[in-house]
Design an enzyme around this catalytic site. Structure first.
Site, short mmCIF file in Angstrom:
data_model
loop_
_atom_site.label_atom_id
_atom_site.label_comp_id
_atom_site.label_asym_id
_atom_site.label_seq_id
_atom_site.Cartn_x
_atom_site.Cartn_y
_atom_site.Cartn_z
N GLY A 1 -4.16 -4.44 1.14
CA GLY A 1 -5.22 -5.03 1.97
C GLY A 1 -4.88 -6.45 2.41
O GLY A 1 -5.13 -6.83 3.56
N GLY B 1 0.81 -1.22 0.00
CA GLY B 1 0.00 0.00 0.00
C GLY B 1 0.84 1.27 0.00
O GLY B 1 1.84 1.37 -0.70
N1 LIG Z 1 -1.22 13.39 10.05
C1 LIG Z 1 -1.98 13.08 9.00
N2 LIG Z 1 -3.11 13.76 8.74
C2 LIG Z 1 -3.88 13.45 7.69
N3 LIG Z 1 -3.62 12.45 6.83
C3 LIG Z 1 -2.52 11.72 7.05
C4 LIG Z 1 -1.65 12.01 8.14
N4 LIG Z 1 -0.65 11.12 8.10
C5 LIG Z 1 -0.86 10.34 7.02
N5 LIG Z 1 -1.97 10.69 6.39
C6 LIG Z 1 -2.53 10.12 5.14
O1 LIG Z 1 -2.84 8.77 5.32
C7 LIG Z 1 -2.91 8.19 4.04
C8 LIG Z 1 -2.51 6.75 4.10
O2 LIG Z 1 -3.29 6.08 5.03
P1 LIG Z 1 -4.16 4.81 4.65
O3 LIG Z 1 -4.64 4.29 5.93
O4 LIG Z 1 -5.12 5.17 3.58
O5 LIG Z 1 -3.10 3.89 3.91
P2 LIG Z 1 -2.13 2.79 4.45
O6 LIG Z 1 -2.03 2.88 5.91
O7 LIG Z 1 -0.86 2.85 3.72
O8 LIG Z 1 -2.92 1.52 4.05
P3 LIG Z 1 -2.94 0.76 2.65
O9 LIG Z 1 -1.90 -0.30 2.80
O10 LIG Z 1 -4.33 0.23 2.57
O11 LIG Z 1 -2.62 1.73 1.55
C9 LIG Z 1 -1.96 8.95 3.16
O12 LIG Z 1 -2.65 9.41 2.03
C10 LIG Z 1 -1.50 10.11 4.04
O13 LIG Z 1 -1.51 11.34 3.38
O1 LIG Z 2 -4.73 -3.59 -5.08
C1 LIG Z 2 -5.07 -4.46 -4.28
O2 LIG Z 2 -4.97 -4.31 -3.04
C2 LIG Z 2 -5.53 -5.78 -4.82
O3 LIG Z 2 -5.28 -5.89 -6.19
C3 LIG Z 2 -6.99 -6.01 -4.49
O4 LIG Z 2 -7.79 -5.07 -5.13
P1 LIG Z 2 -9.25 -4.75 -4.57
O5 LIG Z 2 -9.09 -4.02 -3.28
O6 LIG Z 2 -9.93 -3.96 -5.66
O7 LIG Z 2 -9.94 -6.10 -4.33
#
Ligand SMILES: Nc1ncnc2c1ncn2[C@@H]1O[C@H](COP(=O)(O)OP(=O)(O)OP(=O)(O)O)[C@@H](O)[C@H]1O
Ligand SMILES: O=C(O)[C@H](O)COP(=O)(O)O
Length: 394
Positions: A374, A351
């Site tokens: 995910g 991610g």
């Molecule tokens: N302090 C903050 N305030 C607002 N937004 C924030 C802050 N810190 C990080 N973010 C935002 O959080 C987002 C990423 O969080 P999110 O939970 O969507 O992704 P993730 O943890 O990497 O999970 P995934 O693996 O599903 O992508 C980024 O777009 C970032 O800009």
């Molecule tokens: O990008 C992802 O995390 C996988 O390809 C799964 O995609 P989806 O969240 O659309 O099921």
């Protein structure tokens, strides 16, 4: 791993339906990041070298059971062909007589990419008729789509009911690395959890609290924890209804002897933009009309030291709004600390953290970057992944 892999079976002369995750970012009709395609190459090459007829299947985007022209896999086939250095055949459908005919014409070692499996409503419904139609194309099912393994869909789960079903090499590697981290980690074991919302990370924090020595919190979700510590957070992201939960996590960490690291300072801004006025403040001094968009330099230093003294680190979720230059330093410093930590095994949980590591050019320095966003999150939550459960046991 207790599941069979492509290494455990004979594929020579066989038609192999190989589910991959080619859900890649596209820009102007071209693949803009081919990481996931490159990650699938070892399995594809393994199969072609062993003389299989390789039938690849993937989803792209969320077309919701309809044909969406921009979500065709034609450009992906082109990129794959460049990477493999050989022709990749492509069909405009994912099953049926014309597809069977094309497969009939393949030679051993040839590669064919089917059309986006999510163009069919049965895919996401895990419809058994669609799963059977996929199965009719092949003799063996290989699942190499770790990124989609948390989905119980016709091409990731259903099809395994009708064919011998084994994992691909990428799937095997992902499960091995993440599995070892969760079941038999080298210590000190540190997890870094960031991202936007506590709500999305409850399961993973709960599960990791049982396993880690250090838990580091950053990103937008940190401010719900800061509030739980009794500080005001101004206009920072806050989930009021999760403040008690955040407090209970901190208490649980104490009970379990897990060191719980929280930001000690933050970069605050008067606007959510690169041109905002910004300043660094102590964590108990966030002004009421400013918002914290990154961890501060003291926090970066603290987190970097913990990383340097760990044997294993798993990272999921950025430390701040890293997409904006003004709030990228915290995420960059964590990425840099991981890159510099020579005796530390570093795992990036897919991610946004994977995107950040790429963006700051530290990808080469990491030991494992998961191709699943995910999927890796669900794995870290301790959940069974349907696409893995469906495979044949050893
Ligand atoms: N302090 C903050 N305030 C607002 N937004 C924030 C802050 N810190 C990080 N973010 C935002 O959080 C987002 C990423 O969080 P999110 O939970 O969507 O992704 P993730 O943890 O990497 O999970 P995934 O693996 O599903 O992508 C980024 O777009 C970032 O800009
Ligand atoms: O990008 C992802 O995390 C996988 O390809 C799964 O995609 P989806 O969240 O659309 O099921």
């Amino acid at each position: 791993m207790n599941k069979k892999s492509v290494r455990d079976i004979e594929v020579n002369g066989k038609r192999v339906f190989c589910r991959v995750d080619f859900n890649v970012p596209m820009k102007d009709g071209a693949v803009s990041d081919d990481t996931r395609i490159r990650a699938a190459l070892p399995t594809i090459q393994f199969l072609t070298e062993k003389g299989a007829k390789v039938i690849l299947a993937s989803h792209l985007g969320r077309p919701k059971g309809e044909v969406v022209e921009e979500m065709r896999l034609t450009a992906v086939a082109g990129r794959l062909s460049e990477l493999l250095g050989k022709e990749v055949h492509k069909t405009d459908e994912a099953y049926g007589d014309s597809v069977k005919q094309k497969i009939e014409e393949l030679n051993q070692g040839d590669v064919l990419l089917l059309e986006n499996v999510r163009f069919y409503p049965g895919e996401e419904k895990n419809d058994s008729e669609l799963a059977k139609s996929f199965a009719e194309l092949a003799d063996i099912y290989v699942n190499d789509a770790f990124g989609a393994a948390h989905r119980a869909h016709a091409s990731t789960e259903g099809i395994a009911n009708y064919l011998p079903a084994v994992s691909g090499l990428l799937m095997e590697k992902e499960l091995e690395v993440l599995g070892k981290a969760l079941s038999n980690p080298d210590r000190p074991f540190t997890a870094i959890i960031g991202g936007a919302k506590v709500k999305d990370k409850i399961g993973v924090i709960e599960n990791l609290l049982e396993k880690v020595d250090n838990l580091i919190i950053g990103g937008g979700l940190a401010y719900t924890f800061v509030k739980a510590q009794g500080h005001e957070v101004g206009k920072s992201l806050l989930e009021e209804d999760k403040v008690d939960l955040a407090r209970s996590f901190m208490e649980k960490a104490k009970e379990k002897g897990v060191k719980f690291y929280m930001p000690v300072d933050a970069v605050v801004a008067d606007d959510f933009s690169n041109d905002a006025n910004t300043k660094v403040v102590a964590i108990d001094s966030i002004p009421f009309d400013w918002e914290a968009l990154d961890i501060g330099p003291e926090t970066s230093k603290l987190y970097s030291d913990v990383i340097a003294n760990s044997k294993l680190v798993i990272w999921n979720g950025p430390m701040g709004v890293f997409e904006l230059e003004a709030f990228a330093n915290g995420t960059k410093s964590v990425a840099q600390a991981l890159a510099n930590a020579e005796n530390t095994y570093t795992v990036i949980g897919g991610g946004d953290s994977a995107a950040a590591v790429e963006k700051f050019n530290y990808a080469e320095k990491m030991d494992h970057i998961s191709t699943g966003g995910g999927a890796s999150l669900e794995f870290m939550e301790g959940k069974a992944l349907p696409g893995v459960v469906a495979l044949n046991d050893r």
